[in-house]
Design a protein around this motif. Structure first.
Motif, short mmCIF file in Angstrom:
data_model
loop_
_atom_site.label_atom_id
_atom_site.label_comp_id
_atom_site.label_asym_id
_atom_site.label_seq_id
_atom_site.Cartn_x
_atom_site.Cartn_y
_atom_site.Cartn_z
N ILE A 45 0.85 -1.03 0.06
CA ILE A 45 -0.05 0.06 -0.06
C ILE A 45 0.89 1.35 -0.18
O ILE A 45 1.63 1.59 1.03
N ARG A 46 1.03 1.71 -1.35
CA ARG A 46 1.91 2.84 -1.33
C ARG A 46 1.07 4.19 -1.51
O ARG A 46 -0.12 4.12 -2.23
N PHE A 47 1.65 5.43 -1.28
CA PHE A 47 1.25 6.91 -1.55
C PHE A 47 1.96 7.81 -2.00
O PHE A 47 3.35 7.53 -1.70
N THR A 48 1.58 8.81 -2.60
CA THR A 48 2.32 9.71 -3.07
C THR A 48 1.59 11.19 -2.60
O THR A 48 0.15 11.36 -2.97
N ILE A 49 2.18 12.22 -2.23
CA ILE A 49 1.67 13.58 -1.97
C ILE A 49 2.72 14.46 -2.55
O ILE A 49 3.62 14.54 -2.31
N GLY A 50 1.97 15.20 -3.50
CA GLY A 50 2.79 16.40 -4.25
C GLY A 50 3.12 17.44 -3.58
O GLY A 50 2.56 17.72 -2.31
N LYS A 51 4.09 18.41 -4.05
CA LYS A 51 4.42 19.69 -3.65
C LYS A 51 4.22 20.78 -4.39
O LYS A 51 4.67 20.39 -5.60
N ALA A 52 3.85 21.63 -4.04
CA ALA A 52 3.85 23.19 -5.07
C ALA A 52 5.27 23.01 -5.50
O ALA A 52 6.12 23.10 -4.90
N GLY A 53 5.42 23.31 -6.88
CA GLY A 53 6.67 23.42 -7.71
C GLY A 53 7.29 22.24 -7.66
O GLY A 53 8.59 22.01 -8.24
N GLY A 54 6.92 20.95 -7.47
CA GLY A 54 7.59 19.70 -7.72
C GLY A 54 8.02 19.07 -6.62
O GLY A 54 8.30 19.82 -5.53
N GLY A 55 8.15 17.86 -6.75
CA GLY A 55 8.71 17.10 -5.61
C GLY A 55 7.51 16.45 -4.79
O GLY A 55 6.61 15.94 -5.18
N GLY A 56 7.44 16.51 -3.48
CA GLY A 56 6.88 15.85 -2.68
C GLY A 56 7.51 14.62 -1.81
O GLY A 56 8.62 14.58 -1.64
N PHE A 57 6.78 13.80 -1.59
CA PHE A 57 7.17 12.59 -0.94
C PHE A 57 6.23 11.13 -1.21
O PHE A 57 5.05 11.47 -1.30
N ASP A 58 6.86 10.19 -1.14
CA ASP A 58 6.09 8.84 -1.21
C ASP A 58 6.22 8.19 0.17
O ASP A 58 7.36 8.37 0.74
N GLY A 59 5.41 7.25 0.15
CA GLY A 59 5.31 6.37 1.43
C GLY A 59 4.67 5.24 1.11
O GLY A 59 4.13 4.85 0.31
N ALA A 60 4.77 4.27 2.39
CA ALA A 60 4.04 3.11 2.22
C ALA A 60 3.64 2.82 3.45
O ALA A 60 4.09 3.25 4.73
N PHE A 61 2.58 1.81 3.97
CA PHE A 61 2.31 1.42 5.07
C PHE A 61 2.63 0.21 5.20
O PHE A 61 2.35 -0.99 4.36
N GLY A 62 3.45 -0.43 6.28
CA GLY A 62 4.20 -1.47 6.44
C GLY A 62 3.03 -2.67 6.98
O GLY A 62 3.34 -3.99 6.74
N ARG A 63 2.10 -2.30 7.63
CA ARG A 63 1.01 -3.02 8.38
C ARG A 63 -0.22 -2.91 7.86
O ARG A 63 -0.91 -1.76 7.91
N PHE A 64 -1.11 -4.03 7.51
CA PHE A 64 -2.38 -4.00 7.15
C PHE A 64 -2.94 -5.40 6.99
O PHE A 64 -2.18 -6.19 7.06
N LYS A 65 -4.36 -5.54 7.07
CA LYS A 65 -5.06 -6.71 6.89
C LYS A 65 -6.24 -6.53 6.06
O LYS A 65 -6.69 -5.26 5.98
N GLY A 66 -6.76 -7.54 5.76
CA GLY A 66 -7.89 -7.50 4.79
C GLY A 66 -8.55 -8.83 4.49
O GLY A 66 -7.73 -9.86 4.62
N THR A 67 -9.88 -8.59 3.95
CA THR A 67 -10.54 -9.54 3.50
C THR A 67 -11.10 -9.28 2.15
O THR A 67 -11.50 -8.29 2.05
N ILE A 68 -11.21 -10.40 1.29
CA ILE A 68 -11.94 -10.17 -0.03
C ILE A 68 -12.77 -11.45 -0.11
O ILE A 68 -12.42 -12.49 0.00
N ARG A 69 -14.24 -10.98 -0.15
CA ARG A 69 -15.27 -12.13 -0.61
C ARG A 69 -15.89 -12.11 -1.81
O ARG A 69 -16.45 -11.16 -1.98
N ILE A 70 -15.70 -12.87 -2.77
CA ILE A 70 -16.42 -12.76 -4.12
C ILE A 70 -17.28 -13.84 -4.38
O ILE A 70 -17.23 -14.94 -4.07
N ASP A 71 -18.69 -12.90 -4.20
CA ASP A 71 -19.78 -13.82 -4.58
C ASP A 71 -20.06 -14.24 -6.02
O ASP A 71 -20.16 -13.25 -6.77
N ASN A 72 -20.21 -15.59 -6.30
CA ASN A 72 -20.42 -15.95 -7.30
C ASN A 72 -21.68 -15.44 -8.33
O ASN A 72 -21.76 -15.39 -9.77
N GLY A 73 -22.70 -15.34 -7.53
CA GLY A 73 -24.08 -14.86 -8.08
C GLY A 73 -24.29 -13.33 -7.99
O GLY A 73 -25.27 -12.95 -8.83
N ASP A 74 -24.07 -12.78 -7.06
CA ASP A 74 -24.68 -11.40 -6.76
C ASP A 74 -23.45 -10.28 -6.55
O ASP A 74 -22.97 -10.47 -5.34
#
Length: 191
Positions: free
Chosen positions: A41-70
């Motif tokens: 999970i990466r992100f970028t925040i821009g800065k006026a005039g160019g540049g900014g910074f990039d980052g990431a989150f090292g910890r996360f969790k989640g689930t995905i459930r794909i329903d076959n019918g709906d």
């Protein structure tokens, strides 16, 4: 309708993953746990005039459930731990964790819960849900692309833009952009 469900699974909400091959929905249907291995999970925040910074989150969790019918019954739940933010710059990391931005000590989780999905292509979808950060909840949208299914593992590339001011994290604007660009790779393992 079945193909729309593939798109929902895509959020289970950041590096580009090309669509490898068409996947039959019947093969993708089921429940998946997002694995830290192969996910980012990466992100970028821009800065006026160019540049900014990039980052990431090292910890996360989640689930995905794909329903076959709906598609409406498919679900994506993602939790990010803001204390795990990293930019490669200790001073910026500490500032982001502080009460000026994430307030990680008092708000240890950022959560996304899907509410709907709309198919936009054979392997893509627009996923809408409710994002909660710093005690504030707003609807957000992310674009998801199926990257493949192999051996009980499913992969998605997810992108989106979030306005940080909605969540009380607008310190530094307008010098730093109010828009946070997310770029995620989410790998789920069946089971």
């Amino acid at each position: 309708m079945n193909t729309r469900i593939l798109g929902l699974a895509a959020f289970a909400a950041c590096l580009a993953v090309p669509a490898v091959a068409a996947v039959a929905l019947s093969d993708a249907a089921g429940s998946y746990t997002i694995s830290p291995s192969g996910s980012s999970i990466r992100f970028t925040i821009g800065k006026a005039g160019g540049g900014g910074f990039d980052g990431a989150f090292g910890r996360f969790k989640g689930t995905i459930r794909i329903d076959n019918g709906d598609v409406g019954r498919s679900k994506v739940d993602l939790t990010i731990y803001p204390e795990s933010v990293g930019t490669g710059q200790g001073r910026i990391d500490a500032f982001l964790r502080s009460d000026a931005v994430f307030d990680a000590a008092n708000n240890p989780e950022i959560q996304f819960r899907s509410t709907s999905v709309t198919r936009t292509g054979d392997t893509t979808a627009l996923v809408t849900g409710r994002l909660t950060a710093r005690g504030r909840t707003f609807p957000e949208k992310f674009t998801a692309e199926l990257g493949g299914l192999r051996g009980g593992t499913i992969k998605f590339h997810v992108t989106g833009k979030v306005l940080r001011s909605r969540y009380g994290m607008d310190v530094g604007t307008p010098l730093y952009s109010n828009v946070v660009d997310f770029d995620m790779t989410l790998t789920g393992r069946r089971g």
